[in-house]
Write an enzyme that holds these catalytic residues in place. Structure first.
Site, short mmCIF file in Angstrom:
data_model
loop_
_atom_site.label_atom_id
_atom_site.label_comp_id
_atom_site.label_asym_id
_atom_site.label_seq_id
_atom_site.Cartn_x
_atom_site.Cartn_y
_atom_site.Cartn_z
N SER A 175 -35.18 -112.86 -9.85
CA SER A 175 -36.20 -112.83 -10.92
C SER A 175 -36.41 -111.40 -11.41
O SER A 175 -36.63 -111.16 -12.60
CB SER A 175 -37.52 -113.40 -10.39
OG SER A 175 -37.37 -114.79 -10.17
N ILE B 85 -20.90 -116.57 -0.62
CA ILE B 85 -19.99 -117.23 -1.56
C ILE B 85 -20.09 -118.75 -1.39
O ILE B 85 -19.74 -119.30 -0.34
CB ILE B 85 -18.52 -116.75 -1.32
CG1 ILE B 85 -18.44 -115.22 -1.39
CG2 ILE B 85 -17.58 -117.41 -2.34
CD1 ILE B 85 -19.02 -114.58 -2.63
N GLN C 41 -49.09 -129.43 -1.87
CA GLN C 41 -50.54 -129.38 -1.63
C GLN C 41 -51.16 -130.76 -1.87
O GLN C 41 -52.02 -131.20 -1.10
CB GLN C 41 -51.16 -128.34 -2.58
CG GLN C 41 -52.55 -127.87 -2.18
CD GLN C 41 -52.55 -127.02 -0.92
OE1 GLN C 41 -51.51 -126.56 -0.47
NE2 GLN C 41 -53.71 -126.85 -0.33
N GLY D 265 -51.08 -133.05 4.51
CA GLY D 265 -50.28 -132.90 5.73
C GLY D 265 -48.89 -133.48 5.58
O GLY D 265 -47.91 -132.89 6.08
N GLU E 103 -21.32 -108.77 -2.48
CA GLU E 103 -20.93 -108.16 -1.21
C GLU E 103 -22.21 -107.82 -0.46
O GLU E 103 -23.29 -107.80 -1.05
CB GLU E 103 -20.09 -106.89 -1.46
CG GLU E 103 -18.83 -107.19 -2.26
CD GLU E 103 -17.98 -105.95 -2.54
OE1 GLU E 103 -18.35 -104.84 -2.07
OE2 GLU E 103 -16.96 -106.10 -3.22
N GLU F 126 -27.53 -115.80 -8.76
CA GLU F 126 -27.16 -115.51 -10.16
C GLU F 126 -28.16 -114.59 -10.84
O GLU F 126 -28.45 -114.72 -12.03
CB GLU F 126 -26.95 -116.81 -10.95
CG GLU F 126 -25.68 -117.51 -10.48
CD GLU F 126 -25.37 -118.77 -11.24
OE1 GLU F 126 -25.46 -118.75 -12.47
OE2 GLU F 126 -25.01 -119.76 -10.58
N1 COS Z 1 -22.38 -109.33 -21.58
C1 COS Z 1 -21.36 -108.47 -21.82
N2 COS Z 1 -21.38 -107.16 -21.45
C2 COS Z 1 -22.47 -106.73 -20.78
C3 COS Z 1 -23.56 -107.57 -20.49
C4 COS Z 1 -23.49 -108.92 -20.93
N3 COS Z 1 -24.50 -109.76 -20.70
N4 COS Z 1 -24.50 -106.85 -19.82
C5 COS Z 1 -24.01 -105.60 -19.70
N5 COS Z 1 -22.78 -105.53 -20.28
C6 COS Z 1 -21.94 -104.34 -20.40
C7 COS Z 1 -22.74 -103.17 -21.01
O1 COS Z 1 -22.72 -103.22 -22.40
C8 COS Z 1 -22.00 -101.97 -20.46
O2 COS Z 1 -20.84 -101.78 -21.22
P1 COS Z 1 -20.35 -100.28 -21.63
O3 COS Z 1 -20.08 -99.59 -20.31
O4 COS Z 1 -19.11 -100.52 -22.44
O5 COS Z 1 -21.47 -99.68 -22.38
C9 COS Z 1 -21.56 -102.43 -19.07
O6 COS Z 1 -21.54 -103.88 -19.12
C10 COS Z 1 -22.50 -101.96 -17.99
O7 COS Z 1 -23.80 -102.41 -18.29
P2 COS Z 1 -25.11 -101.81 -17.59
O8 COS Z 1 -25.05 -100.31 -17.62
O9 COS Z 1 -26.30 -102.49 -18.19
O10 COS Z 1 -24.89 -102.28 -16.07
P3 COS Z 1 -25.75 -102.04 -14.76
O11 COS Z 1 -24.85 -101.61 -13.69
O12 COS Z 1 -26.97 -101.22 -15.08
O13 COS Z 1 -26.19 -103.54 -14.36
C11 COS Z 1 -27.51 -105.55 -14.34
C12 COS Z 1 -26.91 -104.37 -15.16
C13 COS Z 1 -28.50 -105.11 -13.29
C14 COS Z 1 -28.21 -106.42 -15.37
C15 COS Z 1 -26.34 -106.35 -13.71
O14 COS Z 1 -25.76 -105.62 -12.66
C16 COS Z 1 -26.78 -107.68 -13.16
O15 COS Z 1 -26.91 -108.67 -13.90
N6 COS Z 1 -27.00 -107.77 -11.82
C17 COS Z 1 -27.28 -109.03 -11.17
C18 COS Z 1 -25.98 -109.62 -10.76
C19 COS Z 1 -26.08 -111.03 -10.29
O16 COS Z 1 -26.55 -111.89 -11.00
N7 COS Z 1 -25.59 -111.24 -9.06
C20 COS Z 1 -25.49 -112.55 -8.52
C21 COS Z 1 -24.05 -112.93 -8.52
S1 COS Z 1 -23.71 -114.61 -8.69
S2 COS Z 1 -24.53 -115.48 -7.21
#
Ligand code: COS
Length: 398
Positions: free
Chosen positions: A383, A175, A353, A357, A145, A380
């Site tokens: 970095s 999306i 590079q 040109g 979002e 996804e």
């Molecule tokens: N597989 C399964 N469960 C997972 C997991 C994984 N790889 N990673 C985290 N979880 C679970 C955790 O164990 C936790 O569970 P509990 O609440 O039961 O303990 C829950 O999910 C929340 O995890 P966490 O607290 O680590 O979440 P955060 O909100 O801190 O977020 C990141 C973690 C930043 C790593 C995550 O939001 C992320 O990957 N963000 C990027 C998203 C992305 O790629 N966006 C692009 C979309 S597609 S174009």
């Protein structure tokens, strides 16, 4: 000709050599390669749809769903109907050597349907996956979002229970396949709290009343991308994937599979840049010698080669760990995506590079690759997010 020595590494086997031949033959007949780019939105949509149909007819999309839901033999029949991540990586790497759009069309069939493949009910799998594998239905993954990209848990799209249904309202942006997809996996929260515990995943069919594409988003390397608006979209409770509150984990587990494949697409772009650079430095003369005779050129070629092989090792290590050991791969997949996308940007920059040109002239392959690679360091999981995942895994293991 791109280096294929990685095919004899222990991560892969003869089935993948056969798959590569299949992909090369498909590319030769069905893909218009780099530097082709389509800037007109409708023509772009038509070409993406054509590619999905052609890949479906050729049987390549069978790798985007578990073997039980597609016609034909997969590269490897994995137990429990799991996705063959090495095949997904090899497909993206090879398609990426030819065309960013072909890679995109393939990848979205996988990413858009993976929540169903990994967590769907039998009825959901039967309804959607065979047509995704045949290229008859286009799939999309709608999670981001405008204020919730890296911070998935900040999403505000809501799903409100109404009798036997849910009413979904909100907006999803960046999306892929917006407007083209036949169904979207939409992530929405059922409570009012911030956090990950009430996020759910729903299958929303494209013709659901209240769903519309509000804008097409033009990007530096053209791909079908847009914003979806959902206004009280009514879906049956049976459209939920998994159980209430599973959405965040479904999203993360899906990304754990697909992040390695993003690295693989970047590797394909890097291999293509390397091929272009090798040809260029041998034919281009400066100071009465081929560019290749200069040690500064050789240093660049060597750095590019190390980046390419290191990327391939991380990618196929992650894919093999998932396929063969059937272990969680959050750390390995994040390493593969982080390293391979950043490395591909460096490789392509070196290639530009070396072209001098000509490297920045619109219509040159290295110029197209220079723009094509950029989004892969963002989508996804940026970095920076990959670094958080890797460090988090190491710190939590102690
Ligand atoms: N597989 C399964 N469960 C997972 C997991 C994984 N790889 N990673 C985290 N979880 C679970 C955790 O164990 C936790 O569970 P509990 O609440 O039961 O303990 C829950 O999910 C929340 O995890 P966490 O607290 O680590 O979440 P955060 O909100 O801190 O977020 C990141 C973690 C930043 C790593 C995550 O939001 C992320 O990957 N963000 C990027 C998203 C992305 O790629 N966006 C692009 C979309 S597609 S174009």
């Amino acid at each position: 000709m791109a280096d294929k020595s990685f095919l004899s590494w222990p991560f892969l086997g003869q089935q993948y050599v056969n798959l590569l031949e299949e992909l090369e033959s498909f590319a030769a007949t069905h893909i218009e390669p780099f530097p082709l780019e389509i800037h007109d939105g409708e023509a772009l949509d038509r070409e993406a749809t054509r590619l999905v149909s052609a890949m479906g007819e050729a049987g390549l999309l069978r790798y985007t769903v578990p073997g039980a839901y597609s016609q034909g033999e997969g590269a490897v029949k994995l137990p429990d109907g799991r996705l063959d991540v090495r095949a997904l990586c090899l497909c993206r790497e090879t398609l990426g050597r030819y065309s960013g759009l072909a890679d995109f069309a393939f990848a979205m069939q996988g990413l858009g349907s993976a929540p169903i493949s990994l967590f769907g009910s039998d009825a959901q799998k039967q309804r959607y996956l065979p047509d995704v594998a045949a290229g008859k239905r286009l799939a999309a993954f709608a999670i981001s979002e405008s204020n919730s990209g890296s911070d998935v848990a900040a999403m505000t799209t809501r799903a409100v229970r109404d009798g036997a249904d849910y009413l979904i309202s909100g907006a999803k942006t960046w999306i892929s396949n917006a407007g083209l997809a036949d169904q979207y996996v939409v992530f929405a929260r059922t409570g009012s709290e911030r956090g990950s515990s009430d996020i759910c995943a729903f299958i929303v069919e494209a013709d659901t009343p209240g769903l519309r594409v509000s804008e097409r988003i033009p990007v530096i390397a053209p791909h079908p991308l847009g914003t979806l608006e959902l206004s009280e979209c009514r879906v049956p409770a049976s459209a939920m994937i998994g159980s209430p509150g599973d959405g965040f984990k479904i999203a993360m587990a899906t990304l754990d599979v697909f992040r390695s494949t993003v690295g693989a697409a970047a590797l394909g772009f890097a291999r293509r840049a390397m091929d272009e650079a090798l040809a260029r430095v041998q034919e281009r003369e400066v100071f009465k010698k081929p560019l290749a005779a200069f040690q500064l050129t050789q240093a660049k070629i060597a750095e590019m080669a190390v980046d390419i092989d290191a990327s391939a090792l991380l990618i196929y290590r992650a894919a093999w760990t998932r396929d063969v050991l059937n272990q969680p791969v959050a750390r390995e997949a994040s390493m593969a995506k982080l390293y391979a996308t950043e490395a591909a940007q460096r490789v392509i920059d070196h290639a530009v590079q070396l072209f001098g040109g000509r490297g920045v002239v619109v219509g040159e392959t290295v110029e197209a690759l220079y723009r094509e690679i950029r989004a892969l360091r963002i989508y996804e999981g940026t970095s920076e997010i990959q670094k958080l995942v890797i460090a988090g895994q190491l710190l939590n293991a102690r």
